[in-house]
Design a protein around this motif. Sequence first.
Motif, short mmCIF file in Angstrom:
data_model
loop_
_atom_site.label_atom_id
_atom_site.label_comp_id
_atom_site.label_asym_id
_atom_site.label_seq_id
_atom_site.Cartn_x
_atom_site.Cartn_y
_atom_site.Cartn_z
N SER A 227 -33.39 -11.45 -55.13
CA SER A 227 -32.52 -10.53 -55.54
C SER A 227 -33.00 -9.28 -55.52
CB SER A 227 -32.00 -10.94 -57.00
OG SER A 227 -31.58 -12.31 -57.11
N SER A 324 -19.16 -20.23 -63.95
CA SER A 324 -19.78 -18.82 -63.57
C SER A 324 -19.43 -18.37 -62.10
CB SER A 324 -21.30 -19.39 -63.52
OG SER A 324 -21.84 -19.88 -64.87
N ALA A 325 -19.19 -19.10 -61.28
CA ALA A 325 -18.94 -18.77 -59.90
C ALA A 325 -17.40 -18.00 -60.14
CB ALA A 325 -18.61 -19.67 -58.94
N LEU A 328 -18.32 -14.71 -61.63
CA LEU A 328 -18.87 -13.53 -60.65
C LEU A 328 -17.80 -13.19 -59.68
CD1 LEU A 328 -21.42 -12.66 -58.97
CD2 LEU A 328 -21.24 -14.80 -57.98
N ILE A 347 -23.66 -6.67 -56.35
CA ILE A 347 -23.01 -8.11 -56.80
C ILE A 347 -22.62 -8.61 -55.57
CG2 ILE A 347 -21.06 -9.11 -58.03
CD1 ILE A 347 -23.32 -8.50 -59.82
N GLN A 350 -24.83 -11.41 -53.75
CA GLN A 350 -24.86 -12.63 -54.76
C GLN A 350 -23.61 -13.44 -54.61
OE1 GLN A 350 -26.84 -12.00 -58.38
NE2 GLN A 350 -26.90 -9.66 -57.99
N VAL A 351 -22.50 -12.98 -54.53
CA VAL A 351 -21.19 -13.54 -54.16
C VAL A 351 -21.42 -14.56 -52.86
CG1 VAL A 351 -18.94 -13.75 -53.69
CG2 VAL A 351 -19.86 -11.90 -55.38
N ILE A 364 -26.03 -20.90 -60.49
CA ILE A 364 -25.08 -19.48 -60.48
C ILE A 364 -25.14 -19.21 -62.16
CG2 ILE A 364 -22.72 -18.62 -60.30
CD1 ILE A 364 -22.20 -20.71 -58.15
N SER A 368 -26.37 -15.75 -63.38
CA SER A 368 -25.47 -14.44 -64.26
C SER A 368 -26.46 -13.63 -65.13
CB SER A 368 -24.51 -15.40 -64.89
OG SER A 368 -25.37 -15.93 -66.23
N TRP A 371 -26.82 -10.09 -63.49
CA TRP A 371 -25.58 -9.48 -63.20
C TRP A 371 -25.45 -8.31 -64.25
CZ3 TRP A 371 -22.09 -14.27 -63.26
CH2 TRP A 371 -22.54 -15.07 -62.07
#
Length: 414
Positions: A227, A324-325, A328, A347, A350-351, A364, A368, A371
Amino acid sequence: MTDRAPSGPVEITEPEPADAEPGARPAETSSKTTGESTGEVAGRRWVPRFLTDPGDRLALLLWALSHVGVLIYAYLAGPGRTTDPFLNRFTRWDAENFIAIAQFGYDGPPGMQDAGKLPAFFPGMAILIRVMRPVIEDGRLATMIISLVASAVLAVALSRLAETYAAGSGRYAVAALFLSPFAVFLYSGYSEALFLALAVSAWLLARNGRWEDAALCATGAATVRISGLFLAFGLLVMFLVAENGRKRPGGWRLLPWLALPGVPLVLYSVYQWTRTGDWLAYNSVQDRFWGRHAVWPWEALANTWSMSDDVASLTTSYYEEIISAAVLLVLAGCLAVRRKWPEFAYIIPQVLSFLTLSSFYMSIGRGSLTWFPLWIAIGVAGVRRPWVWLVSMAIMIPVMAINTGNFTTGAWIG
């Protein structure tokens, strides 16, 4: 008034002076948001800022109280569910892999049957464990100390960063993160706290125009998790659109610094190639052990939904992954609508990674935690719309308690 540099998913609540540059704070508040340890001077004594600044002290109080609460809850959740030593309850799975790398390298300890998975873990956390070994031989204890210190840095950095979006939002953002559904990983021997301490600090430094320092922090983050590259992309976009970035006099000369976070990935790829002959060992291992390869988004969702019925003990975990998805996607959409391009640039990779580069939803929920635009948005809501913050906490705290109890007693979450 000039436009403000893109920032979080919620607009700043206080107007800036007409001559303020995007990304810069008004003069009267800059001493509280520069991210420097300015402190106060009493006579000739210098005092660190985090000891004197009320916002920093409140952030550290929230950090301390949340840690105490998690330890108490984990202790009470144990009887009848686990007999593991207390330290082991917070150092499962990934923590054991970091310790193995620190002690034996990426070949793993003798007899480790799944040592081939170790290249999936970036070396930053393991390097720190190894550095600490002359003082702290117990790898499990070392991972906990790293997370403890890193989460304290994170609390202060997040509080200061949130304050640059809306005055008074720091405390709410810190509480939201440390009481979020998957916050147990911040209290465990995992790499999330270390990554976030570096990533949030990098973002704060960049918003204040300290691009060289931001690049160094982002480089550290890139040694901890993949990340870090998403973070670097967000910083690059911020540099391109902010008044204190390329638009300032001589700003272009700072651009090469933003390539620095890519160096750890190059070095790591070269290192793994010398071991395995595979330049993309990280990706190959992800596919081999966790089924992470490109699929259509609807296939990943369908697979996750189908798998939720396979193992009863994991049903709730898969449902949390699906929720969580959805969060996002909503977060990315809000950032795009509000034209918060730096945060969106952080972000959106990450999607793509979570929803299209894995055959099913995995980690996921745990992801979070990284984020931070979401936690800042909830923090700003605490100032502007307290009911939104209260509703968020009413939902998150019970889930966090359940996940903490499950994780510390041996059930997989996130």
